[in-house]
Design an enzyme around this catalytic site. Sequence first.
Site, mmCIF file in Angstrom:
data_model
loop_
_atom_site.group_PDB
_atom_site.id
_atom_site.type_symbol
_atom_site.label_atom_id
_atom_site.label_comp_id
_atom_site.label_asym_id
_atom_site.label_seq_id
_atom_site.Cartn_x
_atom_site.Cartn_y
_atom_site.Cartn_z
ATOM 1 N N GLY A 1 24.702 3.285 -23.989
ATOM 2 C CA GLY A 1 25.052 4.570 -23.948
ATOM 3 C C GLY A 1 23.822 5.491 -24.535
ATOM 4 N N ASN A 2 24.067 6.753 -24.781
ATOM 5 C CA ASN A 2 23.258 7.653 -25.661
ATOM 6 C C ASN A 2 24.005 8.709 -26.283
ATOM 7 O OD1 ASN A 2 23.408 9.999 -23.905
ATOM 8 N ND2 ASN A 2 22.491 8.730 -22.465
ATOM 9 N N HIS A 3 23.268 9.521 -26.987
ATOM 10 C CA HIS A 3 23.877 10.506 -28.135
ATOM 11 C C HIS A 3 24.398 11.814 -27.226
ATOM 12 C CE1 HIS A 3 23.136 8.039 -31.409
ATOM 13 N NE2 HIS A 3 21.719 7.998 -31.029
ATOM 14 N N SER A 4 24.220 11.979 -25.989
ATOM 15 C CA SER A 4 24.839 13.382 -25.429
ATOM 16 C C SER A 4 26.268 13.496 -25.737
ATOM 17 C CB SER A 4 24.572 13.364 -23.866
ATOM 18 O OG SER A 4 25.058 14.280 -23.228
ATOM 19 N N ALA B 1 22.791 13.246 -19.592
ATOM 20 C CA ALA B 1 21.760 12.263 -19.879
ATOM 21 C C ALA B 1 22.102 10.958 -19.372
ATOM 22 C CB ALA B 1 21.644 12.178 -21.363
#
Length: 400
Positions: free
Chosen positions: A209-212, A277
Amino acid sequence: MSLKGKKVLLAVTGGIAAYKIPTLVRLLKKNGAEVRCVMTSASCHFVTPLTLATLSENPVGIDFFNQQSGEWLNHVEWALWADVILVAPLTANSLAKMAHGFSDNFLHTTLLSAKCKIIAAPAMDLDMYQHPTTKQNMQKLEEMGCVVVPAETGFLASGLVGQGRMPEPEVLLSVIHSQVSKDKRFDGKKVLITAGPTFEAIDPVRFIGNHSSGKMGYALAEAASNMGAHVILVSGPSQLSTLNPSIEVHKVQSADKMLSVVQSNWQNIDLGIFAAAVADYKPSKTESHKIKKSEDELVLTLQKNPDILLWASSHKKNQKVIGFALETQNGEQYAKSKLEAKNLDAIVLNQLGEEGVGFGVDTNSVKLMFRNNKIISFGLQTKQQLSYLLLDELMNHLYE
Ligand code: PMT
């Protein structure tokens, strides 16, 4: 968002959530509104009239009569002064009074004299909130034309957890704005917005995943809806939710699922804004059982995810397509090449590395870049404020 010159009357009843009202008064004033407060005597136990009078820079209405001066307050004048009234927090008792036309104090008499839109934010303990009488009373308010902002779910002052919390001042500010805003330039337009990260499953418990956080996309969705658009929000896994009932929300986990929701809604869309994102890669294979920690090294094979933005821009009929770019270096150059390569109408560049910009934070600073090389820079500000400005410029450049 601007509330310049708008007259907002805050009606405060006696619930613990009244502690949030001073913050709301500050926000309203900061956005240019004139504010007056009326209070029930019970609410004065939770927040002092002096606090609200000081922050609003106006006297507070509580009683009809001032015993010392012999003066009386004119509830009709107070009611007709307002462009919009927000009753917050609205206790179960005051809700029942509103639903049945009671006028046994200055606040309720003022509400009965009002001709403007009334917004109500009920807040109480979860069992009171679920009680059939409360539900009927809320329905009655809606039938009478009030906007009822549903309570949020979370920790309550009683120690219980459930639905009953008053929404945060920022949410109430946005609801007030949507009721008084004359800027309905997106009336009749269908806007699709992607928001948040995507989670690409490795096995049943792990993902890429990512930090969005989704804050940018959700703020755009609120702003577009407040400006009159019918909004379809396709959200990756985000903690956020919207209380705006006119936003159609589709929650998804992966890029594949996000693409399929975009595809099935694309035909009738006027404007697509792709703020999500999206993970560029996903595991080639999702294990059906949790991967055991046996080897020292684990090699994951990844494969490219579908490019949702590219799919949308290559299936344009009358749609306008806006991308986002998140760059760490040579931002303008990379954003320009994405703008051209993906045949976008505009791109919003956030340059990661500047304080208060990009992932997770409440603020952003961006450049809006068009095909004709025009670039508009927006300084650091809340994602909410920025959303209105971006939509305003998109309307100016793409539709007029
Ligand atoms: O959610 P927040 O915490 O508020 O943070 C906001 C944000 C920083 C995520 C947002 O402002 C932002 O910049 N979103 C795009 C981030 C990104 O993934 O940029 P990119 O340069 O990798 O992608 C370019 C564009 O292609 C984006 O519009 C993206 O949505 C889209 N894309 C990318 C890959 C893919 N497989 N499909 C896509 O649609």
